[in-house]
Design a protein around this motif. Structure first.
Motif, mmCIF file in Angstrom:
data_model
loop_
_atom_site.group_PDB
_atom_site.id
_atom_site.type_symbol
_atom_site.label_atom_id
_atom_site.label_comp_id
_atom_site.label_asym_id
_atom_site.label_seq_id
_atom_site.Cartn_x
_atom_site.Cartn_y
_atom_site.Cartn_z
ATOM 1 N N HIS A 209 0.815 -1.214 0.000
ATOM 2 C CA HIS A 209 0.000 0.000 0.000
ATOM 3 C C HIS A 209 0.851 1.267 0.000
ATOM 4 O O HIS A 209 0.507 2.247 -0.665
ATOM 5 N N ASP A 210 1.936 1.250 0.724
ATOM 6 C CA ASP A 210 2.778 2.445 0.815
ATOM 7 C C ASP A 210 3.461 2.774 -0.501
ATOM 8 O O ASP A 210 3.762 3.942 -0.775
ATOM 9 N N ALA A 211 3.719 1.760 -1.324
ATOM 10 C CA ALA A 211 4.405 1.984 -2.603
ATOM 11 C C ALA A 211 3.431 2.229 -3.755
ATOM 12 O O ALA A 211 3.859 2.515 -4.874
ATOM 13 N N SER A 212 2.140 2.102 -3.496
ATOM 14 C CA SER A 212 1.154 2.325 -4.550
ATOM 15 C C SER A 212 1.112 3.812 -4.907
ATOM 16 O O SER A 212 1.239 4.678 -4.043
ATOM 17 N N VAL A 213 0.953 4.092 -6.186
ATOM 18 C CA VAL A 213 1.021 5.468 -6.695
ATOM 19 C C VAL A 213 -0.298 5.837 -7.363
ATOM 20 O O VAL A 213 -0.780 5.120 -8.248
ATOM 21 N N ARG A 214 -0.854 6.971 -6.941
ATOM 22 C CA ARG A 214 -2.116 7.411 -7.519
ATOM 23 C C ARG A 214 -1.923 8.172 -8.831
ATOM 24 O O ARG A 214 -0.911 8.833 -9.041
ATOM 25 N N VAL A 215 -2.934 8.068 -9.690
ATOM 26 C CA VAL A 215 -3.021 8.889 -10.893
ATOM 27 C C VAL A 215 -3.393 10.309 -10.465
ATOM 28 O O VAL A 215 -4.134 10.496 -9.502
ATOM 29 N N HIS A 216 -2.878 11.291 -11.164
ATOM 30 C CA HIS A 216 -3.236 12.684 -10.865
ATOM 31 C C HIS A 216 -4.144 13.211 -11.969
ATOM 32 O O HIS A 216 -3.714 13.470 -13.094
ATOM 33 N N SER A 217 -5.425 13.342 -11.613
ATOM 34 C CA SER A 217 -6.447 13.746 -12.565
ATOM 35 C C SER A 217 -7.562 14.429 -11.790
ATOM 36 O O SER A 217 -7.766 14.147 -10.608
ATOM 37 N N ILE A 218 -8.303 15.318 -12.430
ATOM 38 C CA ILE A 218 -9.381 15.986 -11.707
ATOM 39 C C ILE A 218 -10.676 15.175 -11.734
ATOM 40 O O ILE A 218 -11.458 15.231 -10.791
ATOM 41 N N ASN A 219 -10.952 14.447 -12.805
ATOM 42 C CA ASN A 219 -12.201 13.709 -12.921
ATOM 43 C C ASN A 219 -12.065 12.257 -12.484
ATOM 44 O O ASN A 219 -12.997 11.680 -11.921
ATOM 45 N N VAL A 220 -10.915 11.653 -12.785
ATOM 46 C CA VAL A 220 -10.731 10.220 -12.562
ATOM 47 C C VAL A 220 -9.840 10.001 -11.348
ATOM 48 O O VAL A 220 -8.787 10.621 -11.217
ATOM 49 N N ARG A 221 -10.257 9.104 -10.471
ATOM 50 C CA ARG A 221 -9.481 8.777 -9.282
ATOM 51 C C ARG A 221 -9.080 7.302 -9.338
ATOM 52 O O ARG A 221 -9.911 6.427 -9.596
ATOM 53 N N GLY A 222 -7.820 7.028 -9.113
ATOM 54 C CA GLY A 222 -7.362 5.647 -9.151
ATOM 55 C C GLY A 222 -5.856 5.575 -9.060
ATOM 56 O O GLY A 222 -5.177 6.564 -8.774
ATOM 57 N N PHE A 223 -5.332 4.391 -9.317
ATOM 58 C CA PHE A 223 -3.905 4.149 -9.176
ATOM 59 C C PHE A 223 -3.219 3.950 -10.520
ATOM 60 O O PHE A 223 -3.777 3.367 -11.447
ATOM 61 N N ALA A 224 -1.988 4.445 -10.584
ATOM 62 C CA ALA A 224 -1.114 4.166 -11.723
ATOM 63 C C ALA A 224 -0.273 2.925 -11.451
ATOM 64 O O ALA A 224 0.209 2.278 -12.385
ATOM 65 N N SER A 225 -0.084 2.609 -10.162
ATOM 66 C CA SER A 225 0.749 1.468 -9.788
ATOM 67 C C SER A 225 0.284 0.897 -8.454
ATOM 68 O O SER A 225 0.062 1.651 -7.498
ATOM 69 N N VAL A 226 0.105 -0.429 -8.411
ATOM 70 C CA VAL A 226 -0.211 -1.145 -7.173
ATOM 71 C C VAL A 226 0.631 -2.419 -7.152
ATOM 72 O O VAL A 226 0.254 -3.436 -7.738
ATOM 73 N N PRO A 227 1.803 -2.389 -6.491
ATOM 74 C CA PRO A 227 2.658 -3.574 -6.450
ATOM 75 C C PRO A 227 2.034 -4.667 -5.574
ATOM 76 O O PRO A 227 1.549 -4.389 -4.467
ATOM 77 N N VAL A 228 2.040 -5.910 -6.064
ATOM 78 C CA VAL A 228 1.454 -7.020 -5.313
ATOM 79 C C VAL A 228 2.375 -8.241 -5.342
ATOM 80 O O VAL A 228 3.222 -8.393 -6.231
ATOM 81 N N ARG A 229 2.177 -9.093 -4.369
ATOM 82 C CA ARG A 229 2.830 -10.403 -4.315
ATOM 83 C C ARG A 229 1.738 -11.436 -4.046
ATOM 84 O O ARG A 229 0.924 -11.256 -3.128
ATOM 85 N N THR A 230 1.711 -12.496 -4.825
ATOM 86 C CA THR A 230 0.656 -13.493 -4.691
ATOM 87 C C THR A 230 1.227 -14.876 -4.418
ATOM 88 O O THR A 230 2.364 -15.183 -4.783
ATOM 89 N N THR A 231 0.398 -15.691 -3.778
ATOM 90 C CA THR A 231 0.710 -17.106 -3.578
ATOM 91 C C THR A 231 -0.473 -17.913 -4.124
ATOM 92 O O THR A 231 -1.629 -17.645 -3.772
ATOM 93 N N LEU A 232 -0.179 -18.859 -4.976
ATOM 94 C CA LEU A 232 -1.244 -19.667 -5.583
ATOM 95 C C LEU A 232 -1.878 -20.568 -4.536
ATOM 96 O O LEU A 232 -1.247 -20.943 -3.538
ATOM 97 N N ARG A 233 -3.118 -20.940 -4.769
ATOM 98 C CA ARG A 233 -3.796 -21.860 -3.855
ATOM 99 C C ARG A 233 -3.035 -23.195 -3.818
ATOM 100 O O ARG A 233 -2.642 -23.716 -4.866
ATOM 101 N N GLY A 234 -2.851 -23.713 -2.623
ATOM 102 C CA GLY A 234 -2.144 -24.967 -2.468
ATOM 103 C C GLY A 234 -0.654 -24.793 -2.263
ATOM 104 O O GLY A 234 0.040 -25.753 -1.897
ATOM 105 N N GLN A 235 -0.154 -23.572 -2.501
ATOM 106 C CA GLN A 235 1.262 -23.299 -2.265
ATOM 107 C C GLN A 235 1.450 -22.651 -0.904
ATOM 108 O O GLN A 235 0.558 -22.032 -0.355
ATOM 109 N N VAL A 236 2.631 -22.807 -0.368
ATOM 110 C CA VAL A 236 2.986 -22.174 0.897
ATOM 111 C C VAL A 236 3.691 -20.863 0.591
ATOM 112 O O VAL A 236 4.609 -20.814 -0.235
ATOM 113 N N ALA A 237 3.251 -19.783 1.233
ATOM 114 C CA ALA A 237 3.893 -18.480 1.002
ATOM 115 C C ALA A 237 5.348 -18.547 1.401
ATOM 116 O O ALA A 237 5.695 -19.076 2.456
ATOM 117 N N GLY A 238 6.218 -17.988 0.505
ATOM 118 C CA GLY A 238 7.652 -18.023 0.769
ATOM 119 C C GLY A 238 8.177 -16.703 1.222
ATOM 120 O O GLY A 238 7.531 -15.708 1.149
#
Length: 412
Positions: free
Chosen positions: A383-412
């Protein structure tokens, strides 16, 4: 002891600080100054749900004919050239929307489900193979553009460039209170591109929306080439950008609420019952389309003030969705919120200008988020590294870094 006077309200949609978190300002406006005037921009701001709901459903006062953006170069009688029927009033708006709807039918949208599923599988598989990726750049920004592009007939080889141009249209640099030169150039490039695409379909029709719009007619009335080009332009900007931002907000906000996140990701078989309220609460809590402009054809008298005829007004949809006169504890993100409350969200506007693409946006989000839950056992968002888009009408993110673990796998 003496009470300390509150500082004056500063409602500046171009300010980067405001864009990071506009909701405290919205609350002050609703409570203290619900018909707020910004003298620097000379714009009147409506922030209460009741006032905005009335405005979007009424006819004859809140005009769209000058467009829906307060940017100087976007505001004016030619706004319809790139905003299509969003820049029109009845009867022109009614005629054009009816004709466009002949091509953009609910059936055509529903028939896109297999294509949306295929594209979701394609992009999500690539992302999950990496494990760490950018939810916006690698997935949420690609899927809506591909869906819109396939619908319109934009070749795969052109989509990255079309998306880049669309991004330039909404981005604003600090201190810039108008469409920047890069955005104006991008708009012209897109208009030329769609002009060529329409000419191509006239010579050789295909099974896509562009050809359907060329063929659409009601009582021998047909869309002009200019009208088709404007609608395609609107689709790329509104249909792409807003859905990308919806997907970004959905994952960002859910993962900030562990109890709700755990419920959604606990059982992939039962996720269908949770994805729809997850989407609807995201639309309420942090909607992609924050505000739309109107031109006042008559004086508007509200809350002891008068916004004179001829003025610019902003209907702040994002504020309406956080109004505690309608929503209980509105600043709380809660996917288990009462359905009757969620039914009153104004994220897609209302009345004659209710968003034509609302069903498509919801369909894309439902398929994408359902597939994510079915495949993934855990998602960590930086969340801290996520970057918002700068726009007057549209609100959202330009970047949302994520890390995923597939079902059945153990998070490493």
């Amino acid at each position: 002891m003496t009470a300390t006077a509150s500082p004056p309200i500063v409602f500046d949609p171009y300010d980067y600080g405001f864009q990071e978190d506009p909701y405290p300002t919205y609350r002050r406006c609703r409570d203290e100054d619900p018909l707020h005037h910004n003298p620097d921009l000379d714009v009147w701001v409506l922030t209460r749900h009741a006032d905005i709901e009335h405005a979007v459903r009424s006819v004859g006062t809140y005009s769209n004919a000058m467009g829906v953006s307060i940017d100087k170069s976007a505001w004016g009688p030619d706004a319809h050239r790139v905003m299509s029927f969003l820049g029109m009033d009845p009867p022109r708006q009614t005629r054009l929307r009816r004709l466009v709807s002949k091509g953009f039918t609910p059936r055509r949208v529903a028939e896109l489900a297999p294509q949306i599923q295929r594209l979701t599988d394609l992009h999500l598989t690539r992302c999950l193979e990496e494990g760490s990726f950018d939810w916006i750049h690698d997935f949420a920004g690609r899927l809506p553009m591909d869906v819109i592009s396939e619908m319109m007939g934009v070749p795969e080889s052109d989509r990255a460039e079309v998306r880049r141009l669309a991004d330039l249209l909404v981005h604003r640099e600090p201190g810039v209170r108008d469409v920047p030169p890069e955005g104006s150039a991008a708009a012209l490039t897109l208009v030329v591109y769609f002009t060529e695409m329409v000419e191509s379909r006239k010579k050789r029709p295909t099974d896509d929306l562009t050809s359907a719009l060329l063929a659409a007619s009601i009582d021998a009335d047909r869309l002009t080439e200019e009208e088709i080009i404007a609608f395609l332009f609107l689709m790329v900007v509104a249909g792409n950008e807003t859905t990308t931002k919806l997907l970004g907000h959905a994952l960002f906000h859910l993962t900030r609420h562990p109890e709700q996140y755990d419920r959604v990701f606990a059982d992939p078989e039962g996720v269908d019952d949770l994805v729809t309220p997850w989407i609807e609460e995201t639309l309420r809590y942090d909607t992609s389309s924050q505000m739309v402009a109107r031109h006042l054809l008559r004086d508007v008298e509200l809350h002891g003030k008068v916004a004179p005829a001829g003025s610019k007004a902003l209907l702040v949809l994002g504020s309406a969705n956080r109004d505690d006169r309608v929503f209980e504890d509105p600043d709380r993100f809660d996917i288990f919120r009462d359905k009757e409350e969620l039914a009153r969200l104004l994220s897609f506007g209302g009345g004659r200008h209710f968003c034509l693409g609302a069903n498509l946006a919801r369909l894309e989000a439902r398929i994408a988020l359902t597939e994510l839950v079915r495949r993934v056992g855990s998602v960590e968002v930086d969340h801290d590294a996520s970057v918002r888009v700068h726009s007057i009408n549209v609100r959202g993110f330009a970047s949302v870094p994520v890390r995923t673990t597939l079902r059945g796998q153990v998070a490493g």
